[in-house]
Design a protein around this motif. Sequence first.
Motif, mmCIF file in Angstrom:
data_model
loop_
_atom_site.group_PDB
_atom_site.id
_atom_site.type_symbol
_atom_site.label_atom_id
_atom_site.label_comp_id
_atom_site.label_asym_id
_atom_site.label_seq_id
_atom_site.Cartn_x
_atom_site.Cartn_y
_atom_site.Cartn_z
ATOM 1 N N ARG A 1 3.432 -5.964 1.407
ATOM 2 C CA ARG A 1 3.233 -4.703 2.130
ATOM 3 C C ARG A 1 2.014 -4.914 3.012
ATOM 4 O O ARG A 1 0.905 -5.066 2.508
ATOM 5 C CB ARG A 1 3.043 -3.543 1.165
ATOM 6 C CG ARG A 1 3.005 -2.184 1.868
ATOM 7 C CD ARG A 1 2.848 -1.050 0.875
ATOM 8 N NE ARG A 1 4.000 -0.908 0.029
ATOM 9 C CZ ARG A 1 5.111 -0.237 0.346
ATOM 10 N NH1 ARG A 1 5.173 0.344 1.549
ATOM 11 N NH2 ARG A 1 6.112 -0.150 -0.483
ATOM 12 N N GLU B 1 7.039 -3.665 4.846
ATOM 13 C CA GLU B 1 7.191 -4.450 3.619
ATOM 14 C C GLU B 1 8.277 -5.473 3.884
ATOM 15 O O GLU B 1 9.369 -5.129 4.342
ATOM 16 C CB GLU B 1 7.554 -3.563 2.431
ATOM 17 C CG GLU B 1 7.554 -4.320 1.112
ATOM 18 C CD GLU B 1 7.657 -3.408 -0.106
ATOM 19 O OE1 GLU B 1 7.673 -3.944 -1.241
ATOM 20 O OE2 GLU B 1 7.726 -2.195 0.072
ATOM 21 N N GLN B 2 7.976 -6.739 3.599
ATOM 22 C CA GLN B 2 8.914 -7.811 3.921
ATOM 23 C C GLN B 2 8.724 -8.971 2.951
ATOM 24 O O GLN B 2 7.629 -9.175 2.411
ATOM 25 C CB GLN B 2 8.675 -8.273 5.366
ATOM 26 C CG GLN B 2 9.719 -9.212 5.934
ATOM 27 C CD GLN B 2 11.060 -8.541 6.134
ATOM 28 O OE1 GLN B 2 11.670 -8.058 5.169
ATOM 29 N NE2 GLN B 2 11.536 -8.504 7.364
ATOM 30 N N GLU B 3 9.796 -9.702 2.708
ATOM 31 C CA GLU B 3 9.711 -10.899 1.877
ATOM 32 C C GLU B 3 8.900 -11.972 2.596
ATOM 33 O O GLU B 3 8.808 -11.986 3.820
ATOM 34 C CB GLU B 3 11.113 -11.436 1.575
ATOM 35 C CG GLU B 3 11.847 -10.674 0.491
ATOM 36 C CD GLU B 3 11.166 -10.787 -0.870
ATOM 37 O OE1 GLU B 3 10.578 -11.851 -1.158
ATOM 38 O OE2 GLU B 3 11.206 -9.819 -1.638
ATOM 39 N N SER B 4 8.348 -12.880 1.805
ATOM 40 C CA SER B 4 7.572 -13.966 2.379
ATOM 41 C C SER B 4 7.641 -15.183 1.475
ATOM 42 O O SER B 4 8.233 -15.134 0.383
ATOM 43 C CB SER B 4 6.113 -13.544 2.566
ATOM 44 O OG SER B 4 5.404 -13.626 1.341
ATOM 45 N N PRO C 1 7.112 -10.539 -1.946
ATOM 46 C CA PRO C 1 7.074 -9.361 -1.064
ATOM 47 C C PRO C 1 5.643 -9.029 -0.637
ATOM 48 O O PRO C 1 4.710 -9.129 -1.425
ATOM 49 C CB PRO C 1 7.647 -8.236 -1.938
ATOM 50 C CG PRO C 1 8.347 -8.920 -3.059
ATOM 51 C CD PRO C 1 7.643 -10.214 -3.290
#
Length: 213
Positions: A22, A13-16, A20
């Motif tokens: 997943r 899971e990461q910001e973009s 966010p």
Amino acid sequence: MSLRLGDTAPDFEQESSVGPIRFHEWLGKSWGVLFSHPADFTPVCTTELGLTAKLASEFERRNVKTIALSVDSAESHKEWIKDINETQAANVGFPILADGNRKVAELYDMIHPNASATLTVRSLFVIDPEKKVRLIITYPASTGRNFDEVLRVIDSLQLTDHHQVATPGNWKQGDDVVIVPSLKDEAVIQQKFPKGYKALRPYLRMTPQPDKK
């Protein structure tokens, strides 16, 4: 530990640039292309992201989602996208991961210390709907990717997943393919390949692409 073909693509899971993400959930039942960039506002990357945007319909036709990665922030990505759209006459509609903590870069072994201790190399992964890694290509930072080749390999993977064939060197859509050597029963071959085949050698049997009329 580096990823290998057939491994399950690590989830994260990461910001973009679109909020966010997943990864496995975002990918769903689609194929995916995950590709990294050393930094925002870099010339080669700008051309690559513009090209990917222009090829959106080609990826969509193959049920492929594209997602990029850079170590800069989501806000920086949004500003960069404006530059990409303007300079490349494109419309970037896919996410760019904001991997400032190098989490995804480490999971996918995108930091190659002998090339750069901090920047991601230009890595690209093709991932199938079962979340398996099917292709890994790593370019040096100075060399832009060939997305015609990426699409060609996806075509090959999707074809060979459904037919007992392999694709020869420089193959492209519509070219003849190779019947896999493990298929030896002549009755089965005739059933699967009604267009016939040419045996150049017992192990090298060429047949028209089976899903083309």
